[in-house]
Design a protein around this motif. Structure first.
Motif, PDB file in Angstrom:
ATOM      1  N   TYR A  27     -17.847  26.936 -25.661  1.00 32.73           N
ATOM      2  CA  TYR A  27     -18.703  26.299 -25.988  1.00 32.73           C
ATOM      3  C   TYR A  27     -19.344  25.095 -24.345  1.00 32.73           C
ATOM      4  CZ  TYR A  27     -22.945  23.764 -27.706  1.00 32.73           C
ATOM      5  OH  TYR A  27     -24.646  23.110 -27.783  1.00 32.73           O
ATOM      6  N   CYS A  29     -21.764  22.570 -22.314  1.00 29.38           N
ATOM      7  CA  CYS A  29     -23.629  21.897 -23.248  1.00 29.38           C
ATOM      8  C   CYS A  29     -24.631  22.513 -21.719  1.00 29.38           C
ATOM      9  CB  CYS A  29     -23.118  20.515 -23.159  1.00 29.38           C
ATOM     10  SG  CYS A  29     -22.588  19.483 -24.224  1.00 29.38           S
ATOM     11  N   CYS A 211     -25.545  19.927 -30.202  1.00 27.68           N
ATOM     12  CA  CYS A 211     -24.728  20.756 -29.318  1.00 27.68           C
ATOM     13  C   CYS A 211     -23.301  20.745 -30.540  1.00 27.68           C
ATOM     14  CB  CYS A 211     -23.529  20.020 -28.706  1.00 27.68           C
ATOM     15  SG  CYS A 211     -24.553  20.155 -26.764  1.00 27.68           S
ATOM     16  N   HIS A 236     -22.419  11.232 -24.891  1.00 30.68           N
ATOM     17  CA  HIS A 236     -22.161  12.680 -25.666  1.00 30.68           C
ATOM     18  C   HIS A 236     -21.004  13.373 -26.376  1.00 30.68           C
ATOM     19  CE1 HIS A 236     -24.565  16.655 -26.880  1.00 30.68           C
ATOM     20  NE2 HIS A 236     -23.991  16.983 -25.513  1.00 30.68           N
ATOM     21  N   GLU A 240     -19.910  13.835 -30.017  1.00 25.62           N
ATOM     22  CA  GLU A 240     -20.137  15.094 -30.677  1.00 25.62           C
ATOM     23  C   GLU A 240     -18.801  15.057 -31.852  1.00 25.62           C
ATOM     24  OE1 GLU A 240     -20.381  18.680 -28.760  1.00 25.62           O
ATOM     25  OE2 GLU A 240     -21.494  18.208 -26.951  1.00 25.62           O
TER      26      GLU A 240
HETATM   27 ZN   LIG Z   1     -23.956  19.114 -25.463  1.00 23.98          ZN
END
Ligand SMILES: [Zn+2]
Length: 470
Positions: A27, A29, A211, A236, A240
């Motif tokens: 993944y 961002c 996210c 961030h 998460e």
């Molecule tokens: Zn993100």
């Protein structure tokens, strides 16, 4: 050899061991679509692209998810200033981003989820955090993650939880939190802002929760790799991890990778400071997309990249050398016997290339192996030591390496239709021994940045490279 990567979470080189053997789930961002992305943004996205391409080249199945943030404070502000609906505003910027990405030959992620299309998954996550006592509501309908409920907070960024955010400016929209460190999962409704009517009440999602919800929706509660720029480590990515693991009770991501900043004129490239350059600005100076891609990829992702005329000139020259070599090999004809040393030369190049990339994506060393190969092959071409079959094998080999790099093939094979037409007319003129027309067409091509060489294998073109300062 296995791929080892510098994991921000553990602080060491960790071997990639996919949770599902043979299948890497990653993944990244993605962009917040309120303005065109600048080349600093693309450095981070192209680093993820290099990783995806290398994993695929190495034989892994890869599922790559990159989100598109299409609702946030800046979007609401700028769409309001333009007086256009948010959906229209973000669609325009998302399209522009994808067009830029295509031109830079970034592979298309398998899923490009947009935040506004995944609000139910975010609400579900927020609900679970409320149920488990990791989140609380404030009077205005906002919901915050309670950091005090999550002792592991700060592990990724190596922060002392007690010291977190002390002295940090508290966001104006963060209302009445219990603790200054807590972050918004859900923002209560406000006049003039988009809102969703949901099971946790009206409002809109916070950025961090987006996210977590979208990565887990497509990759499961635990997956292999998460990438982003180094500025996303805190808060961030820290947020998460906290909200994902608190909701699922399972480890969220095995390996966290962070790409260093791009600097221009000694300063971090950032929209906030206005110190930015966009891909179109670079092309306007006569730099090709392939050369820009090369400039953004050629420095190791954890090292700061000094972006400017020097790095672009070096990138243009490098891409020209490789694409010229590929063109030469494609037109090379020689009735010689096969060069007995060529298989070993190719094998050494492959080992050097893969060995370097296995070492935390050491791309500069991988490129050094490619240029060493280019020298070896050019030497053999000059000596006419390669057979026609050798040349075809070497060309196929370069094309294969370029599945990872994405800088050679298109540059060599793609000529704008107009220029290809000029080239074809020149070929016809030469066949008709019309030297005057041939010279005129050569001049016309030169003025358009294409140099034509006449070789014993016929005419060959290459892009003119402007090297030097400026
Ligand atoms: Zn993100």
């Amino acid at each position: 050899m296995t791929l080892r990567l510098m994991n921000t979470l553990t602080g060491r080189l960790d071997a990639l061991e996919p949770l599902e053997p043979g299948h890497v789930r990653m993944y990244t961002c993605g962009p917040t679509v309120y303005a065109p992305a600048h080349v600093g943004n693309f450095r981070s996205f192209l680093f993820a692209d290099l990783l995806r391409r290398y994993l695929a080249w190495s034989g892994y199945r890869v599922t790559w998810v990159m989100n598109i943030t299409d609702v946030d404070d800046k979007i609401i502000r700028d769409a309001g200033r333009e007086g256009v609906p948010i959906g229209e505003f973000t669609a325009r910027h998302a399209d522009a981003f994808l067009a830029d990405a295509r031109q830079l030959r970034m592979s298309t992620p398998d899923v490009l989820p947009r935040a506004t299309a995944h609000v139910p998954a975010m609400v579900d996550l927020v609900q679970r955090l409320l149920e488990r006592g990791h989140a609380y509501r404030t009077e205005d309908g906002s919901i915050f993650f309670r950091i005090a409920s999550w002792p592991a907070y700060g592990r990724l960024a190596r922060l002392d939880p007690g010291q977190l955010r002390v002295g940090e400016r508290v966001e104006a929209d963060e209302y009445a939190k219990d603790d200054v460190r807590d972050f918004a999962l859900w923002k209560g409704p406000r006049d003039g802002e988009p809102r969703w009517e949901t099971a946790v009440g009206p409002g809109r999602p916070g950025w961090h929760v987006e996210c977590s919800a979208m990565s887990m929706a497509y990759l499961g509660p635990s997956f292999d790799i998460h990438t982003g720029g180094v500025d996303l480590v805190f808060p961030h990515h820290e947020d998460e991890i906290a909200q994902s693991e608190a909701a699922t009770g399972q480890p969220f991501v095995s390996i966290w990778l962070h790409c260093a900043h791009l600097q221009m004129a000694g300063q971090k490239m950032a929209k906030r400071t206005g110190n930015i350059e966009r891909p179109t600005d670079v092309y306007a100076r006569g730099i090709s997309p392939g050369a820009l891609r090369y400039a953004l990829l050629a420095v190791h992702y954890r090292a700061p990249l000094d972006f400017g005329d020097d790095s672009l000139a070096a990138a243009s020259a490098a891409v020209a050398r490789l694409s010229t070599l590929l063109g030469t090999l494609d037109s090379y004809r020689e009735a010689a016997s096969d060069d007995p040393d060529l298989p070993a030369v190719l094998a050494a190049a492959r080992a050097g290339f893969a060995g370097a990339l296995d070492d935390d994506l050491n791309v500069s060393e991988a490129l050094a192996a490619v240029f060493e190969l280019a020298r070896e092959i050019n030497r053999r071409i000059d000596l006419r030591r390669l057979s026609t079959g050798d040349a075809a094998r070497a060309a196929a080999f370069l094309r294969d390496l370029d599945r990872v790099l994405g800088v050679i093939v298109a540059e060599a094979d793609e000529l704008e239709p107009e220029l290809a037409d000029l080239l074809e007319r020149r070929s016809a003129a030469r066949a008709a021994r019309d030297w005057e027309a041939s010279d005129r067409l050569r001049g016309e091509l030169a003025s358009r940045g294409v140099v034509v060489d006449d070789t014993r294998d016929g005419q060959r073109w290459r892009r003119a490279v402007e090297v030097g300062g400026g």
